[in-house]
Design a protein around this motif. Structure first.
Motif, PDB file in Angstrom:
ATOM      1  N   ILE A  42       0.837  -1.204   0.000  1.00 29.62           N
ATOM      2  CA  ILE A  42       0.000   0.000   0.000  1.00 29.62           C
ATOM      3  C   ILE A  42       0.873   1.255   0.000  1.00 29.62           C
ATOM      4  CG2 ILE A  42      -1.678   1.327   1.356  1.00 29.62           C
ATOM      5  CD1 ILE A  42      -2.701  -1.503   2.290  1.00 29.62           C
ATOM      6  N   ASP A  43       1.914   1.181   0.840  1.00 29.56           N
ATOM      7  CA  ASP A  43       2.817   2.323   0.873  1.00 29.56           C
ATOM      8  C   ASP A  43       3.419   2.586  -0.500  1.00 29.56           C
ATOM      9  OD1 ASP A  43       2.638   3.439   3.325  1.00 29.56           O
ATOM     10  OD2 ASP A  43       4.170   2.160   4.261  1.00 29.56           O
ATOM     11  N   SER A  44       3.823   1.509  -1.129  1.00 26.96           N
ATOM     12  CA  SER A  44       4.446   1.696  -2.439  1.00 26.96           C
ATOM     13  C   SER A  44       3.412   2.131  -3.472  1.00 26.96           C
ATOM     14  CB  SER A  44       5.169   0.409  -2.871  1.00 26.96           C
ATOM     15  OG  SER A  44       4.273  -0.509  -3.415  1.00 26.96           O
ATOM     16  N   PHE A  45       2.166   1.692  -3.305  1.00 30.97           N
ATOM     17  CA  PHE A  45       1.092   2.138  -4.206  1.00 30.97           C
ATOM     18  C   PHE A  45       0.942   3.657  -4.116  1.00 30.97           C
ATOM     19  CE2 PHE A  45      -3.375   3.315  -4.730  1.00 30.97           C
ATOM     20  CZ  PHE A  45      -3.678   2.759  -5.953  1.00 30.97           C
ATOM     21  N   LEU A  46       0.884   4.091  -2.852  1.00 30.83           N
ATOM     22  CA  LEU A  46       0.705   5.533  -2.662  1.00 30.83           C
ATOM     23  C   LEU A  46       1.900   6.309  -3.206  1.00 30.83           C
ATOM     24  CD1 LEU A  46      -0.805   5.524   0.951  1.00 30.83           C
ATOM     25  CD2 LEU A  46      -2.003   6.021  -1.193  1.00 30.83           C
TER      26      LEU A  46
ATOM     27  N   PHE B 166     -11.626   5.315  -5.072  1.00 33.99           N
ATOM     28  CA  PHE B 166     -11.751   4.620  -3.802  1.00 33.99           C
ATOM     29  C   PHE B 166     -11.851   3.108  -3.996  1.00 33.99           C
ATOM     30  CE2 PHE B 166     -14.420   2.929  -0.371  1.00 33.99           C
ATOM     31  CZ  PHE B 166     -13.598   3.228   0.688  1.00 33.99           C
ATOM     32  N   VAL B 167     -12.600   2.700  -5.007  1.00 33.12           N
ATOM     33  CA  VAL B 167     -12.814   1.272  -5.245  1.00 33.12           C
ATOM     34  C   VAL B 167     -11.488   0.566  -5.528  1.00 33.12           C
ATOM     35  CG1 VAL B 167     -13.984  -0.423  -6.698  1.00 33.12           C
ATOM     36  CG2 VAL B 167     -15.131   1.697  -6.071  1.00 33.12           C
ATOM     37  N   ALA B 168     -10.673   1.213  -6.382  1.00 36.03           N
ATOM     38  CA  ALA B 168      -9.394   0.588  -6.738  1.00 36.03           C
ATOM     39  C   ALA B 168      -8.495   0.471  -5.530  1.00 36.03           C
ATOM     40  CB  ALA B 168      -8.708   1.435  -7.823  1.00 36.03           C
ATOM     41  N   PHE B 169      -8.501   1.537  -4.710  1.00 31.65           N
ATOM     42  CA  PHE B 169      -7.673   1.507  -3.509  1.00 31.65           C
ATOM     43  C   PHE B 169      -8.197   0.471  -2.519  1.00 31.65           C
ATOM     44  CE2 PHE B 169      -6.640   3.237   0.738  1.00 31.65           C
ATOM     45  CZ  PHE B 169      -5.265   3.100   0.656  1.00 31.65           C
ATOM     46  N   ASN B 170      -9.519   0.468  -2.430  1.00 32.30           N
ATOM     47  CA  ASN B 170     -10.168  -0.479  -1.511  1.00 32.30           C
ATOM     48  C   ASN B 170      -9.769  -1.914  -1.808  1.00 32.30           C
ATOM     49  OD1 ASN B 170     -11.722  -0.431   0.745  1.00 32.30           O
ATOM     50  ND2 ASN B 170     -13.629  -0.904  -0.322  1.00 32.30           N
ATOM     51  N   ASN B 171      -9.667  -2.199  -3.115  1.00 33.14           N
ATOM     52  CA  ASN B 171      -9.325  -3.564  -3.525  1.00 33.14           C
ATOM     53  C   ASN B 171      -8.023  -4.038  -2.929  1.00 33.14           C
ATOM     54  OD1 ASN B 171     -11.593  -4.031  -4.928  1.00 33.14           O
ATOM     55  ND2 ASN B 171     -10.762  -3.490  -6.925  1.00 33.14           N
ATOM     56  N   LEU B 172      -7.100  -3.066  -2.820  1.00 24.52           N
ATOM     57  CA  LEU B 172      -5.791  -3.423  -2.271  1.00 24.52           C
ATOM     58  C   LEU B 172      -5.928  -4.077  -0.897  1.00 24.52           C
ATOM     59  CD1 LEU B 172      -3.506  -0.334  -3.001  1.00 24.52           C
ATOM     60  CD2 LEU B 172      -3.285  -2.635  -3.947  1.00 24.52           C
ATOM     61  N   VAL B 173      -6.838  -3.511  -0.137  1.00 22.00           N
ATOM     62  CA  VAL B 173      -7.009  -3.979   1.243  1.00 22.00           C
ATOM     63  C   VAL B 173      -8.017  -5.118   1.322  1.00 22.00           C
ATOM     64  CG1 VAL B 173      -7.654  -3.266   3.559  1.00 22.00           C
ATOM     65  CG2 VAL B 173      -6.435  -1.687   2.079  1.00 22.00           C
TER      66      VAL B 173
END
Lengths: 570, 148
Positions: free
Chosen positions: A65-69, A185-192
């Motif tokens: 997630i950190d690297s995504f951001l 939000f949906v794409a980010f949500n998927n990560l988690v």
């Protein structure tokens, strides 16, 4: 007697119980101890393994997630550094850039916008009509203006949909500009959301205020205590991850794994019910317990069988012992009856003799003239004759009693059994002829010499032969007499094919005064005497009988214990 | 019923002594024997028997084995010592063969077991008497021979 039996049963019952308990204790205790220790060790190591796994998982995702951001920020910074503000302010150019980004990353970037220092969006590319929107009051804008770049929390914003913003501040043309991109939000949500283990394991992200930054898979968790716990002191994150276990409201144990994101602004939380996380352990535990219980049942059953069998053996041995004791008592009884009998016999014959003499005297007197004509003369004579007969009977009984008391000639002599048997057969031949009995003799030759009382042995065999003849008196039959050598003793068999002895009488035939002969015919002492004598010799007498097919008496006479040096027989 | 009569030997001169501690037995038996023309007397102990034999000539003694005081065997020994010609028949109240054998060894003529039939007793007594008279005869002859 019944009480006796009851105490016996009680004794065996408690013996069985004790044996059962000991076996069970000895067998089950080590099994339980060993399996408990193994289970405990397994439990600990499994816990460690599961926690390590979860830590690993969360740490990986945290990095992801950190690297995504970081990457998304990098993308935006690339844009701002590659293209001049002038180019980017061109909305069609901006739209091309957005399309390009969406081509590469999918629908991660929702829109792009450029805002001037007054908070007015001067250029916009995206699905919403947000051109010229005012952001001067928006928190993210204020924050973004303070640093070179900024990542906002999730918020609804003007568009009314959850999203967050990555903003980069640029200096151009003497003015500060904000270039911002909205992350879907949906794409980010998927990560988690993709972090899912078992049935109850899921992850979500919170900000410092404890607000959800992603949509948790399950309904909102009202108890925020664990999360605030995580957020409270960030020092405790070892290697970036921290694990705690708490009971939730419904009493279920829950594992929480936390990791800080975005320089401590966000918190990645993974939570799973302990029962779910340790389900393999639970299964192992269940299997182990099932095996232990099964083994326990097996042990109990086997212990039960073994103890029952053992106690039965013991009971059998006890019964045998009792029987032997009984026999000893029986022999003792015979001996004491013998003592008593000899005492009676000594004393009774004198009065009987007097009675018989007095009767004789009356008889003599009846010969006198004066009684000759008495009308009851015959009756008197009959009565006197009866007295004499009964006197004789008394005498017979006492004589038998006396031999029972072993007052016979009991001197030990060297006896050649076969000679003795032949003498007795000659003696009985006449009687056998009258009874229509054939005597078959089968004697083993060269029998060793016996050291016994000849008179007693004679008495025993004569008694057996007479009994056999008595038994066959009416029907006639065969009398078989045999001798043969067996290890340590000689066996004499006297077998008839008379009516046999009923089962109910077999046990009593050696009892004193037991007889089946009519009154006056037998005293019931013969076999009893034989038994006593044989036992005294150290021998044994065994009877086998079948009703209607005959009776066999086997007398076992022991050989002299040591081989005497050959002596001339006396 | 005729009393048994045993041929040539006359019972008149036969003198019998009955020795038994049972008074009634002795009395009745004596009566019965006397009735059969056998001179029978009775005493009730070994001591009395020896006294009696001192005073009266006797042919046959019927001696009970078991008595208080001098018992049968002891009395037999005494009698045989003092009057070797007197024949003794042992009477026993029981089948004590050993005692009987001992008696025979000591010179008793025979033994009988109580209760016995009077006839059997008389036959035995006669046999004993016969033996005694025979012996006396032999001794007499020998004495004659030696005197000649």
């Amino acid at each position: 007697m019944n009480q006796d039996k009851d105490t016996h049963n009680g004794y065996y019952y408690s013996l069985t119980r004790n044996m059962l308990l000991v076996i069970i204790l000895v067998a089950i205790t080590p099994m339980i101890v060993v399996s408990s220790i193994i289970l405990y060790q397994f439990d600990i190591s499994y816990h460690e393994k599961v926690q390590a796994h979860l830590e690993e998982l969360v740490l990986k995702h945290k990095q992801q997630i950190d690297s995504f951001l970081r990457q998304r920020l990098g993308d935006i910074r690339l844009l701002t550094s590659t293209f001049s503000l002038e180019e980017l302010r061109n909305e069609s150019f901006l739209r091309d850039r957005l399309e390009l980004l969406q081509q590469i990353y999918g629908p991660v970037f929702v829109d792009l916008g450029i805002i001037n220092s007054r908070g007015i969006q001067v250029a916009y590319a995206g699905p919403f009509k947000l051109g010229q929107a005012h952001y001067s009051d928006a928190k993210w804008f204020q924050m973004a203006m303070k640093s070179d770049y900024y990542k906002s929390d999730v918020f609804l914003g003007l568009r009314g949909l959850p999203h967050f913003i990555i903003a980069v501040k640029e200096n151009c043309c003497g003015e500060e500009w904000i270039f911002r991109a909205t992350i879907d939000f949906v794409a980010f949500n998927n990560l988690v959301e993709n972090i899912r283990i078992g049935e109850t394991g899921f992850a979500f992200i919170l900000n410092r205020k404890g607000e959800f930054q992603t949509k948790p898979l399950f309904d909102l968790i009202p108890n925020k205590e664990p999360y605030t716990d995580f957020l409270g002191d960030s020092d405790k994150f070892k290697g970036g991850v921290r694990i705690i276990e708490r009971d939730d409201e419904s009493g279920n144990r829950v594992i929480y794994v936390g990791a800080l994101l975005k320089h401590g602004e966000w918190l990645l939380v993974y939570q799973q019910k302990a029962s779910d996380a340790f389900s393999d352990l639970r299964r192992t535990l269940r299997v182990t317990i099932a095996i232990v219980v099964l083994a326990g049942i097996c042990i109990v059953v086997i212990a039960f069988i073994i103890s029952r069998r053992m106690v039965n053996r013991v009971a059998e041995a006890d019964r045998e012992k009792e029987m032997i004791t009984e026999q000893v008592v029986e022999t003792g009884k015979l001996a004491s009856v013998g003592e008593l009998a000899s005492g009676i016999a000594h004393e009774i014959n004198n009065p009987v003799a007097i009675m018989v003499e007095e009767a004789g005297w009356i008889e003599d007197l009846l010969e006198e003239e004066e009684f000759r004509e008495g009308k009851n003369l015959d009756e008197f004579k009959r009565a006197l004759e009866q007295i004499r007969t009964q006197g004789r009977r008394c005498k017979e009984i006492t004589h038998k009693l006396l031999s029972f008391a072993r007052k016979t000639d009991s001197r030990i002599q060297n006896v050649q059994l076969n000679d003795l048997v032949e003498e007795l057969i000659a003696l009985s031949a006449q009687r056998a002829k009258f009874a229509n009995v054939d005597i078959n003799v089968n004697l083993q030759e060269n029998l060793p010499i016996l050291h016994v009382s000849q008179t007693e042995l004679q008495q025993i065999l004569l008694n057996l032969i007479n009994n056999a003849l008595d038994a066959m008196e009416k029907t006639g039959g065969n009398l078989a007499i045999s001798t043969h050598l067996e290890e340590g003793h000689i066996i004499v068999g006297v077998a008839d094919n008379g009516p046999g002895i009923p089962e109910s009488n077999i046990a009593r035939i050696f009892d004193p005064f037991f007889t089946t002969k009519p009154v006056g015919k037998g005293t019931g002492l013969g076999l009893s005497i034989c038994y006593g004598i044989i036992k005294k010799m150290g021998g044994d007498i065994v009877v086998r009988s079948k009703v209607n097919s005959g009776t066999t008496f086997s007398v076992k006479i022991p050989l002299p214990e040591e081989k005497m040096p050959k002596q001339s027989t006396t | 019923m005729r009393l048994p009569d045993r041929g040539v030997i006359k019972l008149d001169s036969l003198r019998v002594l009955l020795v038994d501690d049972e008074v009634e037995f002795v009395e009745t038996l004596a009566k019965r024997m006397n009735k059969r023309n056998v001179k029978a007397s009775g005493v009730n102990s070994g001591e009395e028997a020896l006294e009696f034999l001192d005073q009266y000539p006797t042919d046959v003694v019927l001696l009970d084995v078991k008595m208080p005081g001098i018992d049968g065997i002891q009395a037999l020994r005494e009698i045989k010592e003092r009057y070797p010609l007197i024949e003794v028949i042992m009477l026993t109240g029981h089948a004590n063969v050993e005692v009987a054998i001992q008696g025979m060894e000591l010179g008793a003529f025979d033994y009988l077991m109580k209760p016995m039939a009077i006839d059997d007793l008389l036959y035995k007594v006669q046999d004993a008497w016969k033996k005694k008279t025979l012996q006396e005869k032999k001794i007499g002859e020998r004495l004659q021979v030696s005197s000649v």
